[in-house]
Design an enzyme around this catalytic site. Structure first.
Site, PDB file in Angstrom:
ATOM      1  N   GLY A  25       0.787  -1.227   0.000  1.00 50.45           N
ATOM      2  CA  GLY A  25       0.000   0.000   0.000  1.00 50.45           C
ATOM      3  C   GLY A  25       0.817   1.274   0.000  1.00 50.45           C
ATOM      4  O   GLY A  25       0.309   2.333   0.369  1.00 50.45           O
ATOM      5  N   GLU A  95       8.390   5.070  -6.292  1.00 54.34           N
ATOM      6  CA  GLU A  95       9.341   4.021  -6.679  1.00 54.34           C
ATOM      7  C   GLU A  95      10.775   4.551  -6.676  1.00 54.34           C
ATOM      8  O   GLU A  95      11.527   4.418  -7.647  1.00 54.34           O
ATOM      9  CB  GLU A  95       8.982   3.453  -8.052  1.00 54.34           C
ATOM     10  CG  GLU A  95       7.579   2.864  -8.148  1.00 54.34           C
ATOM     11  CD  GLU A  95       7.414   1.538  -7.407  1.00 54.34           C
ATOM     12  OE1 GLU A  95       8.358   1.121  -6.687  1.00 54.34           O
ATOM     13  OE2 GLU A  95       6.344   0.928  -7.527  1.00 54.34           O
ATOM     14  N   ALA A  96      11.162   5.123  -5.543  1.00 54.07           N
ATOM     15  CA  ALA A  96      12.475   5.784  -5.451  1.00 54.07           C
ATOM     16  C   ALA A  96      13.633   4.825  -5.694  1.00 54.07           C
ATOM     17  O   ALA A  96      14.715   5.251  -6.126  1.00 54.07           O
ATOM     18  CB  ALA A  96      12.616   6.446  -4.072  1.00 54.07           C
ATOM     19  N   GLN A  97      13.430   3.533  -5.432  1.00 53.63           N
ATOM     20  CA  GLN A  97      14.532   2.583  -5.608  1.00 53.63           C
ATOM     21  C   GLN A  97      14.998   2.500  -7.062  1.00 53.63           C
ATOM     22  O   GLN A  97      16.154   2.163  -7.328  1.00 53.63           O
ATOM     23  CB  GLN A  97      14.133   1.180  -5.098  1.00 53.63           C
ATOM     24  CG  GLN A  97      13.226   0.381  -6.012  1.00 53.63           C
ATOM     25  CD  GLN A  97      11.768   0.781  -5.918  1.00 53.63           C
ATOM     26  OE1 GLN A  97      11.388   1.564  -5.040  1.00 53.63           O
ATOM     27  NE2 GLN A  97      10.926   0.246  -6.787  1.00 53.63           N
ATOM     28  N   CYS A 151       1.077 -11.961   3.760  1.00 54.46           N
ATOM     29  CA  CYS A 151       1.667 -13.185   3.226  1.00 54.46           C
ATOM     30  C   CYS A 151       0.591 -13.993   2.508  1.00 54.46           C
ATOM     31  O   CYS A 151      -0.480 -14.269   3.070  1.00 54.46           O
ATOM     32  CB  CYS A 151       2.285 -14.012   4.349  1.00 54.46           C
ATOM     33  SG  CYS A 151       3.003 -15.573   3.785  1.00 54.46           S
ATOM     34  N   CYS A 196       5.791 -13.599   4.460  1.00 54.84           N
ATOM     35  CA  CYS A 196       6.257 -13.344   5.817  1.00 54.84           C
ATOM     36  C   CYS A 196       7.658 -13.952   5.967  1.00 54.84           C
ATOM     37  O   CYS A 196       8.151 -14.643   5.060  1.00 54.84           O
ATOM     38  CB  CYS A 196       5.296 -13.950   6.843  1.00 54.84           C
ATOM     39  SG  CYS A 196       5.278 -15.762   6.819  1.00 54.84           S
ATOM     40  N   HIS A 199       7.812 -17.872   5.534  1.00 54.36           N
ATOM     41  CA  HIS A 199       7.563 -18.457   4.223  1.00 54.36           C
ATOM     42  C   HIS A 199       8.361 -17.822   3.088  1.00 54.36           C
ATOM     43  O   HIS A 199       8.203 -18.217   1.936  1.00 54.36           O
ATOM     44  CB  HIS A 199       6.053 -18.390   3.907  1.00 54.36           C
ATOM     45  CG  HIS A 199       5.225 -19.245   4.795  1.00 54.36           C
ATOM     46  ND1 HIS A 199       4.311 -18.721   5.695  1.00 54.36           N
ATOM     47  CD2 HIS A 199       5.202 -20.591   4.964  1.00 54.36           C
ATOM     48  CE1 HIS A 199       3.736 -19.714   6.350  1.00 54.36           C
ATOM     49  NE2 HIS A 199       4.267 -20.852   5.936  1.00 54.36           N
TER      50      HIS A 199
END
Length: 204
Positions: A25, A95-97, A151, A196, A199
């Site tokens: 989100g 989306e700064a990455q 998850c 998570c 998993h």
């Protein structure tokens, strides 16, 4: 005789960070803050990376199809040029990455010049490592919101996302690497799933 008044320098701004894995989100929260600022009459600039072609390049779009207008830029130099066009009070970066570590000095310069900057993006790669520049921004921000996804196996908080692929696939077989930025990092439920800690299965 009173001294001539001297204009005080513009007060430094603030850095706000919205971080988390895919499907947490982040974009929705960025949009909420941008809409509130516009209602308040704040001069806002919203920027996205032109690599994200999941929808109209001139908009930020969530996985649910909600969008707001944005200016697409392809690199840090273009981003810096756009921010100099006006004296923006709020600069929001989606989306700064995708912009990589070179985004850090540009953002800090905006903050020093008095702007509030919101950076939103992935703080973790699909193989579970830190995804710069988000960790650096999180370390020095005035406000950090760390979101989690759900998850898809157990329903607990998911702090990771991983590519959908063959279990046990070697790292060398996954191209490109988790920190190489290209179109393979853009995707939705067809390419990635939220996990998570229990998993999460990185490609080791």
């Amino acid at each position: 005789m009173p001294l001539n008044p001297v204009a005080s320098p513009r007060q430094a701004g603030r850095l706000n960070v919205i971080a988390g894995p895919m499907f947490s989100g982040k974009s929705e929260e960025l949009m909420r803050r941008v809409r509130r600022a516009k209602i308040a009459g704040v001069n806002v600039l919203v920027l996205s990376h032109s690599l994200d072609t999941r929808s109209d390049l001139s908009a930020i779009t969530t996985h649910d199809g909600i969008n707001i207008p944005a200016v697409p830029v392809g690199d840090v130099e273009s981003l810096a040029e756009v921010t100099r066009a006006e004296d923006y009070e709020l600069v929001a970066i989606d989306e700064a990455q995708f912009f990589g570590p070179d985004l850090v000095p540009v953002v800090f310069d905006l903050v020093e010049r008095g702007a509030t900057v919101i950076v939103e993006g992935l703080c973790v790669t699909f193989d579970g490592g830190p995804f710069e520049p988000m960790p650096t921004f999180m370390a020095e921000a005035e406000d950090v919101l760390k979101l989690t996804a759900v998850c898809t196996i157990c329903g607990r908080d998911a702090v990771f996302h991983q590519r959908v692929g063959t279990p046990g696939l070697s790292v060398e077989a996954w191209e490109p690497s988790a920190t190489d930025i290209d179109a393979s990092h853009v995707g939705g439920l067809e390419s990635y799933v939220a996990r998570c800690r229990e998993h999460f299965a990185p490609p080791h």
